[in-house]
Design a protein around this motif. Structure first.
Motif, PDB file in Angstrom:
ATOM      1  N   MET A   1       0.818  -1.190   0.000  1.00  0.00           N
ATOM      2  CA  MET A   1       0.000   0.000   0.000  1.00  0.00           C
ATOM      3  C   MET A   1       0.866   1.260   0.000  1.00  0.00           C
ATOM      4  O   MET A   1       0.548   2.221  -0.669  1.00  0.00           O
ATOM      5  CB  MET A   1      -0.920  -0.030   1.226  1.00  0.00           C
ATOM      6  N   ALA A   2       1.955   1.250   0.791  1.00  0.00           N
ATOM      7  CA  ALA A   2       2.819   2.427   0.849  1.00  0.00           C
ATOM      8  C   ALA A   2       3.399   2.746  -0.522  1.00  0.00           C
ATOM      9  O   ALA A   2       3.556   3.904  -0.877  1.00  0.00           O
ATOM     10  CB  ALA A   2       3.940   2.217   1.864  1.00  0.00           C
ATOM     11  N   GLY A   3       3.716   1.735  -1.320  1.00  0.00           N
ATOM     12  CA  GLY A   3       4.260   1.955  -2.652  1.00  0.00           C
ATOM     13  C   GLY A   3       3.289   2.700  -3.544  1.00  0.00           C
ATOM     14  O   GLY A   3       3.674   3.574  -4.324  1.00  0.00           O
ATOM     15  N   ILE A   4       2.019   2.383  -3.434  1.00  0.00           N
ATOM     16  CA  ILE A   4       0.987   3.059  -4.214  1.00  0.00           C
ATOM     17  C   ILE A   4       0.880   4.519  -3.791  1.00  0.00           C
ATOM     18  O   ILE A   4       0.836   5.422  -4.630  1.00  0.00           O
ATOM     19  CB  ILE A   4      -0.376   2.350  -4.064  1.00  0.00           C
ATOM     20  N   THR A  17      11.163   9.658  -0.897  1.00  0.00           N
ATOM     21  CA  THR A  17      12.464   9.034  -0.700  1.00  0.00           C
ATOM     22  C   THR A  17      13.616   9.981  -0.951  1.00  0.00           C
ATOM     23  O   THR A  17      14.752   9.622  -0.696  1.00  0.00           O
ATOM     24  CB  THR A  17      12.611   7.799  -1.618  1.00  0.00           C
ATOM     25  N   SER A  18      13.358  11.207  -1.433  1.00  0.00           N
ATOM     26  CA  SER A  18      14.461  12.104  -1.726  1.00  0.00           C
ATOM     27  C   SER A  18      14.581  13.246  -0.729  1.00  0.00           C
ATOM     28  O   SER A  18      15.291  14.200  -0.979  1.00  0.00           O
ATOM     29  CB  SER A  18      14.318  12.666  -3.141  1.00  0.00           C
ATOM     30  N   GLY A  43       7.234  10.520   4.776  1.00  0.00           N
ATOM     31  CA  GLY A  43       5.819  10.184   4.908  1.00  0.00           C
ATOM     32  C   GLY A  43       5.270  10.363   6.315  1.00  0.00           C
ATOM     33  O   GLY A  43       4.505   9.537   6.779  1.00  0.00           O
ATOM     34  N   GLY A  44       5.679  11.414   7.016  1.00  0.00           N
ATOM     35  CA  GLY A  44       5.199  11.659   8.373  1.00  0.00           C
ATOM     36  C   GLY A  44       5.925  10.852   9.428  1.00  0.00           C
ATOM     37  O   GLY A  44       5.555  10.893  10.598  1.00  0.00           O
ATOM     38  N   GLN A  45       6.938  10.106   9.025  1.00  0.00           N
ATOM     39  CA  GLN A  45       7.737   9.317   9.959  1.00  0.00           C
ATOM     40  C   GLN A  45       9.212   9.660   9.760  1.00  0.00           C
ATOM     41  O   GLN A  45       9.550  10.532   8.971  1.00  0.00           O
ATOM     42  CB  GLN A  45       7.481   7.827   9.734  1.00  0.00           C
ATOM     43  N   TRP A  46      10.082   8.957  10.472  1.00  0.00           N
ATOM     44  CA  TRP A  46      11.521   9.227  10.423  1.00  0.00           C
ATOM     45  C   TRP A  46      12.297   7.961  10.108  1.00  0.00           C
ATOM     46  O   TRP A  46      12.078   6.925  10.722  1.00  0.00           O
ATOM     47  CB  TRP A  46      12.000   9.783  11.765  1.00  0.00           C
ATOM     48  N   ARG A  47      13.222   8.051   9.155  1.00  0.00           N
ATOM     49  CA  ARG A  47      14.079   6.923   8.777  1.00  0.00           C
ATOM     50  C   ARG A  47      15.450   7.086   9.429  1.00  0.00           C
ATOM     51  O   ARG A  47      16.002   8.181   9.494  1.00  0.00           O
ATOM     52  CB  ARG A  47      14.246   6.857   7.262  1.00  0.00           C
ATOM     53  N   VAL A  48      16.017   5.974   9.904  1.00  0.00           N
ATOM     54  CA  VAL A  48      17.349   5.964  10.509  1.00  0.00           C
ATOM     55  C   VAL A  48      18.387   6.350   9.462  1.00  0.00           C
ATOM     56  O   VAL A  48      18.466   5.739   8.394  1.00  0.00           O
ATOM     57  CB  VAL A  48      17.677   4.565  11.091  1.00  0.00           C
ATOM     58  N   ALA A  68      16.624   0.861   6.808  1.00  0.00           N
ATOM     59  CA  ALA A  68      15.200   0.718   6.507  1.00  0.00           C
ATOM     60  C   ALA A  68      14.310   1.014   7.709  1.00  0.00           C
ATOM     61  O   ALA A  68      13.113   1.244   7.543  1.00  0.00           O
ATOM     62  CB  ALA A  68      14.915  -0.699   6.012  1.00  0.00           C
ATOM     63  N   ASP A  69      14.882   1.054   8.894  1.00  0.00           N
ATOM     64  CA  ASP A  69      14.098   1.265  10.114  1.00  0.00           C
ATOM     65  C   ASP A  69      13.406   2.621  10.096  1.00  0.00           C
ATOM     66  O   ASP A  69      14.030   3.637   9.813  1.00  0.00           O
ATOM     67  CB  ASP A  69      14.993   1.172  11.350  1.00  0.00           C
ATOM     68  N   ILE A  70      12.120   2.626  10.422  1.00  0.00           N
ATOM     69  CA  ILE A  70      11.323   3.852  10.453  1.00  0.00           C
ATOM     70  C   ILE A  70      10.647   3.966  11.817  1.00  0.00           C
ATOM     71  O   ILE A  70      10.166   2.972  12.362  1.00  0.00           O
ATOM     72  CB  ILE A  70      10.271   3.851   9.331  1.00  0.00           C
ATOM     73  N   PHE A  71      10.620   5.204  12.343  1.00  0.00           N
ATOM     74  CA  PHE A  71      10.025   5.466  13.651  1.00  0.00           C
ATOM     75  C   PHE A  71       9.029   6.619  13.545  1.00  0.00           C
ATOM     76  O   PHE A  71       9.122   7.450  12.646  1.00  0.00           O
ATOM     77  CB  PHE A  71      11.116   5.811  14.672  1.00  0.00           C
ATOM     78  N   SER A  72       8.115   6.680  14.504  1.00  0.00           N
ATOM     79  CA  SER A  72       7.079   7.702  14.454  1.00  0.00           C
ATOM     80  C   SER A  72       7.514   9.037  15.047  1.00  0.00           C
ATOM     81  O   SER A  72       6.901  10.052  14.762  1.00  0.00           O
ATOM     82  CB  SER A  72       5.810   7.212  15.163  1.00  0.00           C
TER      83      SER A  72
END
Length: 98
Positions: A1-4, A17-18, A43-48, A68-72
Motif C-alpha cells: 500500500m505504501a508503494g501506491i 524518498t528524496s 511520509g510523516g515518519q523518520w528513517r534511521v 530501513a528502520d522507520i520510527f514515528s
C-alpha cells in the motif's frame, strides 16, 4: 500500500524518498569516532540515517548510512541511529573507513 501512496505523491511533485536529512545535532562520541544522527523525514515518519566520522583535518574519514528502520517520532529515531552506528563501529572496526 505504501508503494501506491508514494507513486501518487510522486505524480504531484512530492518524492518521499528524496527528502534530505535533517540538520545534524551535536555528535555523540564512541570509540574515537563521532556519530551524527541525521534522520530523514519520510511520509510523516523518520528513517534511521547518520554519519560516522573519524579523524581531523586532512585525515577525516566519513561513513554515511541509511537503514530501513522507520520510527514515528524524532527522539526514537535518534536513539535508534546511535545504537545502529555503535553496532556498525563494533562490527566493522577499522574496516569501516577503508
Amino acid at each position: 500500500m505504501a508503494g501506491i501512496l508514494d507513486s501518487i505523491r510522486n505524480l504531484f511533485g512530492g518524492n518521499a524518498t528524496s527528502n534530505p536529512p535533517q540538520a545534524a545535532s551535536e555528535p555523540d562520541s564512541y570509540k574515537d569516532c563521532l556519530i551524527y544522527t541525521e534522520p530523514m523525514a519520510e511520509g510523516g515518519q523518520w528513517r534511521v540515517a547518520g554519519r560516522i566520522v573519524k579523524g581531523e583535518g586532512a585525515e577525516v574519514k566519513e561513513h554515511k548510512f541509511i537503514r530501513a528502520d522507520i520510527f514515528s517520532n524524532k527522539e526514537e529515531v535518534e536513539a535508534a541511529t546511535l545504537r545502529k552506528a555503535r553496532q556498525i563501529i563494533d562490527e566493522q572496526g577499522a574496516a569501516l573507513f577503508r
